[in-house]
Design an enzyme around this catalytic site. Sequence first.
Site, PDB file in Angstrom:
ATOM      1  N   PHE A   1       1.030  -1.285   0.043  1.00 24.27           N
ATOM      2  CA  PHE A   1      -0.021  -0.009  -0.186  1.00 24.27           C
ATOM      3  C   PHE A   1       0.791   1.196  -0.146  1.00 24.27           C
ATOM      4  O   PHE A   1       0.736   2.255   0.967  1.00 24.27           O
ATOM      5  CB  PHE A   1      -0.880   0.005   1.194  1.00 24.27           C
ATOM      6  CG  PHE A   1      -2.060  -1.121   1.105  1.00 24.27           C
ATOM      7  CD1 PHE A   1      -3.181  -0.955   0.374  1.00 24.27           C
ATOM      8  CD2 PHE A   1      -1.811  -2.202   1.882  1.00 24.27           C
ATOM      9  CE1 PHE A   1      -4.025  -1.926   0.399  1.00 24.27           C
ATOM     10  CE2 PHE A   1      -2.625  -3.258   1.991  1.00 24.27           C
ATOM     11  CZ  PHE A   1      -3.593  -3.074   1.074  1.00 24.27           C
ATOM     12  N   HIS A   2       1.676   1.160  -1.077  1.00 23.97           N
ATOM     13  CA  HIS A   2       2.611   2.449  -1.188  1.00 23.97           C
ATOM     14  C   HIS A   2       3.501   2.444  -2.337  1.00 23.97           C
ATOM     15  O   HIS A   2       3.168   1.677  -3.247  1.00 23.97           O
ATOM     16  CB  HIS A   2       3.822   2.497  -0.122  1.00 23.97           C
ATOM     17  CG  HIS A   2       4.823   1.538  -0.072  1.00 23.97           C
ATOM     18  ND1 HIS A   2       4.556   0.120   0.543  1.00 23.97           N
ATOM     19  CD2 HIS A   2       5.909   1.342  -0.542  1.00 23.97           C
ATOM     20  CE1 HIS A   2       5.677  -0.506   0.493  1.00 23.97           C
ATOM     21  NE2 HIS A   2       6.448   0.155  -0.457  1.00 23.97           N
ATOM     22  N   SER A   3       4.098   3.626  -2.800  1.00 25.36           N
ATOM     23  CA  SER A   3       5.010   3.842  -3.704  1.00 25.36           C
ATOM     24  C   SER A   3       6.159   4.401  -3.228  1.00 25.36           C
ATOM     25  O   SER A   3       6.224   5.056  -2.193  1.00 25.36           O
ATOM     26  CB  SER A   3       4.263   4.674  -4.880  1.00 25.36           C
ATOM     27  OG  SER A   3       4.276   5.783  -4.642  1.00 25.36           O
TER      28      SER A   3
END
Length: 131
Positions: free
Chosen positions: A48-50
Amino acid sequence: MDYKIIKFQQHGDDRGQLVALENDKEIPFNVKRVYYMYNTVKGVRRGFHSHKKLKQILICTSGSCKIHLDDGHETREITLDKPYEGLFISHNLWREMYDFSPDAVLMVLASEMYDESDYIRDYNEFLKSVK
């Protein structure tokens, strides 16, 4: 979308298999950090990230898992289930890891040391950053 599957050369005989990974050869960057996930609870999604600049290679060294990639315009679902394949992910890609088999071990090779300021953890902020 800046990702690719890398097939690593396998070396083996009747004793078993071996894969060797070297910076700037099989790995297209200098590895500065290695971590791995295991014993992931059934039904849990991770990630759930970049990242703003970090590049990674994900290798499921045991078992299997799926990777959801999103560049803000399109998405891809990748299955990792071979210990001789790695998923190269560049920066500016939202990632989620899920559907881990009970025996899954997901190893990650990273181009940078851990730096919280490199993460984008809010999906709406990620969308703004890629538009």
